[in-house]
Design a protein around this motif. Structure first.
Motif, PDB file in Angstrom:
ATOM      1  N   HIS A  10      -3.378   1.774   7.022  1.00  0.00           N
ATOM      2  CA  HIS A  10      -2.029   1.623   7.562  1.00  0.00           C
ATOM      3  C   HIS A  10      -2.042   0.861   8.884  1.00  0.00           C
ATOM      4  CE1 HIS A  10       2.135   2.908   8.666  1.00  0.00           C
ATOM      5  NE2 HIS A  10       1.616   2.991   9.889  1.00  0.00           N
ATOM      6  N   LEU A  11      -2.986   1.201   9.750  1.00  0.00           N
ATOM      7  CA  LEU A  11      -3.042   0.599  11.081  1.00  0.00           C
ATOM      8  C   LEU A  11      -3.706  -0.775  11.093  1.00  0.00           C
ATOM      9  CD1 LEU A  11      -4.034   3.729  13.208  1.00  0.00           C
ATOM     10  CD2 LEU A  11      -1.757   2.698  12.964  1.00  0.00           C
ATOM     11  N   LEU A  12      -4.719  -0.970  10.247  1.00  0.00           N
ATOM     12  CA  LEU A  12      -5.549  -2.177  10.325  1.00  0.00           C
ATOM     13  C   LEU A  12      -5.487  -3.055   9.083  1.00  0.00           C
ATOM     14  CD1 LEU A  12      -8.695  -0.521  11.948  1.00  0.00           C
ATOM     15  CD2 LEU A  12      -6.851  -1.752  13.107  1.00  0.00           C
ATOM     16  N   GLU A  56       5.022  -0.254  -9.941  1.00  0.00           N
ATOM     17  CA  GLU A  56       5.767  -1.507 -10.067  1.00  0.00           C
ATOM     18  C   GLU A  56       6.578  -1.783  -8.802  1.00  0.00           C
ATOM     19  OE1 GLU A  56       8.223  -1.222 -13.511  1.00  0.00           O
ATOM     20  OE2 GLU A  56       6.528  -1.047 -14.909  1.00  0.00           O
ATOM     21  N   LEU A  57       7.246  -0.753  -8.298  1.00  0.00           N
ATOM     22  CA  LEU A  57       8.034  -0.912  -7.070  1.00  0.00           C
ATOM     23  C   LEU A  57       7.124  -1.231  -5.885  1.00  0.00           C
ATOM     24  CD1 LEU A  57      10.575   2.012  -7.575  1.00  0.00           C
ATOM     25  CD2 LEU A  57      11.132  -0.423  -7.500  1.00  0.00           C
ATOM     26  N   SER A  58       5.955  -0.624  -5.875  1.00  0.00           N
ATOM     27  CA  SER A  58       4.995  -0.912  -4.794  1.00  0.00           C
ATOM     28  C   SER A  58       4.604  -2.383  -4.809  1.00  0.00           C
ATOM     29  CB  SER A  58       3.753  -0.036  -4.955  1.00  0.00           C
ATOM     30  OG  SER A  58       4.059   1.328  -4.800  1.00  0.00           O
ATOM     31  N   LYS A  59       4.286  -2.908  -5.983  1.00  0.00           N
ATOM     32  CA  LYS A  59       3.898  -4.312  -6.079  1.00  0.00           C
ATOM     33  C   LYS A  59       5.052  -5.227  -5.686  1.00  0.00           C
ATOM     34  CE  LYS A  59      -0.237  -3.312  -7.514  1.00  0.00           C
ATOM     35  NZ  LYS A  59      -1.392  -3.466  -6.582  1.00  0.00           N
ATOM     36  N   GLU A  60       6.267  -4.867  -6.079  1.00  0.00           N
ATOM     37  CA  GLU A  60       7.437  -5.681  -5.729  1.00  0.00           C
ATOM     38  C   GLU A  60       7.626  -5.775  -4.223  1.00  0.00           C
ATOM     39  OE1 GLU A  60      10.904  -4.189  -7.652  1.00  0.00           O
ATOM     40  OE2 GLU A  60      10.065  -4.397  -9.680  1.00  0.00           O
ATOM     41  N   HIS A  61       7.251  -4.719  -3.523  1.00  0.00           N
ATOM     42  CA  HIS A  61       7.448  -4.672  -2.070  1.00  0.00           C
ATOM     43  C   HIS A  61       6.145  -4.873  -1.299  1.00  0.00           C
ATOM     44  CE1 HIS A  61      11.132  -2.650  -3.564  1.00  0.00           C
ATOM     45  NE2 HIS A  61      11.684  -3.188  -2.490  1.00  0.00           N
ATOM     46  N   SER A  62       5.111  -5.366  -1.956  1.00  0.00           N
ATOM     47  CA  SER A  62       3.816  -5.663  -1.315  1.00  0.00           C
ATOM     48  C   SER A  62       3.219  -4.443  -0.619  1.00  0.00           C
ATOM     49  CB  SER A  62       3.979  -6.821  -0.316  1.00  0.00           C
ATOM     50  OG  SER A  62       4.434  -7.987  -0.971  1.00  0.00           O
ATOM     51  N   VAL A  63       3.323  -3.308  -1.282  1.00  0.00           N
ATOM     52  CA  VAL A  63       2.772  -2.066  -0.764  1.00  0.00           C
ATOM     53  C   VAL A  63       1.397  -1.828  -1.380  1.00  0.00           C
ATOM     54  CG1 VAL A  63       3.120   0.436  -0.573  1.00  0.00           C
ATOM     55  CG2 VAL A  63       5.100  -1.111  -0.535  1.00  0.00           C
ATOM     56  N   LEU A  82       3.959   6.435   1.848  1.00  0.00           N
ATOM     57  CA  LEU A  82       4.730   7.089   0.792  1.00  0.00           C
ATOM     58  C   LEU A  82       3.776   7.734  -0.207  1.00  0.00           C
ATOM     59  CD1 LEU A  82       7.617   7.504  -0.387  1.00  0.00           C
ATOM     60  CD2 LEU A  82       7.254   5.385  -1.678  1.00  0.00           C
ATOM     61  N   THR A  83       3.993   9.008  -0.493  1.00  0.00           N
ATOM     62  CA  THR A  83       3.141   9.760  -1.416  1.00  0.00           C
ATOM     63  C   THR A  83       3.988  10.360  -2.518  1.00  0.00           C
ATOM     64  OG1 THR A  83       1.673  10.326   0.438  1.00  0.00           O
ATOM     65  CG2 THR A  83       1.421  11.601  -1.581  1.00  0.00           C
ATOM     66  N   TYR A  84       3.442  10.378  -3.732  1.00  0.00           N
ATOM     67  CA  TYR A  84       4.142  10.982  -4.871  1.00  0.00           C
ATOM     68  C   TYR A  84       3.245  11.991  -5.558  1.00  0.00           C
ATOM     69  CZ  TYR A  84       5.397  11.417  -9.830  1.00  0.00           C
ATOM     70  OH  TYR A  84       5.660  11.908 -11.083  1.00  0.00           O
ATOM     71  N   SER A 118       3.755   1.134   3.893  1.00  0.00           N
ATOM     72  CA  SER A 118       2.503   0.375   4.013  1.00  0.00           C
ATOM     73  C   SER A 118       1.578   0.679   2.846  1.00  0.00           C
ATOM     74  CB  SER A 118       1.797   0.715   5.332  1.00  0.00           C
ATOM     75  OG  SER A 118       1.472   2.112   5.374  1.00  0.00           O
ATOM     76  N   VAL A 119       1.546   1.972   2.446  1.00  0.00           N
ATOM     77  CA  VAL A 119       0.678   2.440   1.375  1.00  0.00           C
ATOM     78  C   VAL A 119       1.465   3.399   0.494  1.00  0.00           C
ATOM     79  CG1 VAL A 119      -1.440   3.697   0.791  1.00  0.00           C
ATOM     80  CG2 VAL A 119      -1.387   2.243   2.833  1.00  0.00           C
ATOM     81  N   PHE A 120       1.292   3.270  -0.820  1.00  0.00           N
ATOM     82  CA  PHE A 120       1.790   4.258  -1.766  1.00  0.00           C
ATOM     83  C   PHE A 120       0.588   4.998  -2.324  1.00  0.00           C
ATOM     84  CE2 PHE A 120       2.482   5.317  -6.305  1.00  0.00           C
ATOM     85  CZ  PHE A 120       3.404   6.337  -6.128  1.00  0.00           C
ATOM     86  N   HIS A 121       0.603   6.324  -2.211  1.00  0.00           N
ATOM     87  CA  HIS A 121      -0.547   7.130  -2.628  1.00  0.00           C
ATOM     88  C   HIS A 121      -0.166   8.066  -3.768  1.00  0.00           C
ATOM     89  CE1 HIS A 121      -4.252   9.397  -2.460  1.00  0.00           C
ATOM     90  NE2 HIS A 121      -3.560  10.514  -2.359  1.00  0.00           N
TER      91      HIS A 121
END
Length: 319
Positions: free
Chosen positions: A267-269, A150-157, A8-10, A127-130
């Motif tokens: 993402h893969l490893l 904050e949402l990333s941390k809540e979802h372990s991203v 996910l990218t913003y 998997s990753v928020f960028h």
């Protein structure tokens, strides 16, 4: 139920007006923006890529959305506001084919993705928020970025931050430095150039800059230095990872290609756990950045997975 994990990218979408030559008197139009390049680069490397951005209802916005979808980027979580106008940036080329960001055109800076428009479901399978600092000059975008983190941390991203400083967007160096530094402790992965390290840490010494950066306790740091390779910092160890030599055509987007490679690796490893895994991660990013620099443009030059597979076992020049 969807089971495939995505990146996910913003950020902002841009139209890049890139000089056709080093005299900078002719320009070609391309879809661009650092986060756009990463989102598309991720898709070109075979991963599911989703992009949070804002566009309008005019022809330029339609062009942006069409090009992103053509790249395989999912816009489910993007926002459309009719009045929004996508920003433009003019990019000049030096005689050494390095990029110079010469001018920004931004008609609607106050129309931004708002924090309440972010949906938790966008982060559930990420998997990753960028993100990068390109939108942090704006108060609304800063608040939205914090909400996304904050949402990333809540979802372990895992959170990836490309410092990517563009001075023309900031009211002052002090405001830029303070804002960019404020987001460093919130990231799991940080990428910055040697020039950005010097600016943020206020020292021309690479070693001192890395030492000062260590106080932010960032798990994984990459300091890129163009043709001189990358300094990967992990658990207080710094590794210089060289890059294979190339014949550069245009370095625009090379850092974004590097970032896409790092994110794919994570993402893969997963986040690297050993020093060798860190070196391998930086090496893959270096190869992507080098390959990108052999082509004109930014998004148009983002490497594809099949191209990378052809050179992964080669140590010679990319031509």
């Amino acid at each position: 139920m969807e089971t495939t994990r995505h990146v996910l990218t913003y950020g902002d979408a841009f139209v890049d007006y890139i000089a056709a030559n080093t005299t900078n008197d002719r320009f070609n139009r391309h879809l661009g923006g650092a986060t756009v390049n990463v989102a598309a680069g991720i898709s070109r490397l075979g991963l599911s890529s989703r992009f949070i951005t804002i566009t309008g209802d005019d022809e330029t916005s339609a062009f942006v959305r069409h090009e992103l979808v053509k790249e395989g980027v999912d816009l489910t979580h993007a926002i459309m506001v009719p009045e929004k106008r996508v920003s433009g940036v003019y990019i000049h080329l030096t005689p050494e084919f390095d990029r110079v960001f010469a001018d920004y055109v931004n008609e609607t800076p106050d129309l931004q993705v708002e924090g309440h428009e972010l949906k938790g479901e966008a982060f559930e399978r990420a998997s990753v928020f960028h993100f990068c600092s390109g939108t942090l000059f704006h108060p609304e975008a800063r608040a939205t970025t914090r909400k996304a983190l904050e949402l990333s941390k809540e979802h372990s991203v895992l959170c990836s931050y490309d410092v990517n400083i563009r001075p023309l967007r900031w009211e002052s160096e002090e405001h830029c430095r303070e804002t960019v530094l404020g987001f460093l402790p919130l990231a799991d992965i940080v990428k910055l150039t040697t020039a950005e390290l010097a600016f943020l840490m206020e020292t021309e010494s690479l070693e001192e800059g890395i030492s000062r950066l260590s106080h932010f306790s960032i798990p994984l740091v990459f300091v890129t230095d163009g043709e001189n390779g990358t300094h990967a910092v992990f658990q207080n160890h710094t590794h210089h990872v060289p890059v294979i030599p190339v014949q550069p055509v245009d370095t625009t987007g090379a850092g974004d290609a590097f970032m896409a490679g790092v994110i794919r690796h994570v993402h893969l490893l997963g986040l690297p756990e050993t020093q060798q895994e860190v070196v391998d991660c930086a090496d893959f990013g270096n190869k992507l950045g080098a390959l990108c620099a052999t082509k004109a443009g930014a998004l148009t030059a983002m490497p594809r997975l099949d191209e990378m597979q052809k050179i992964m076992n080669k140590g010679s020049e990319i031509r």
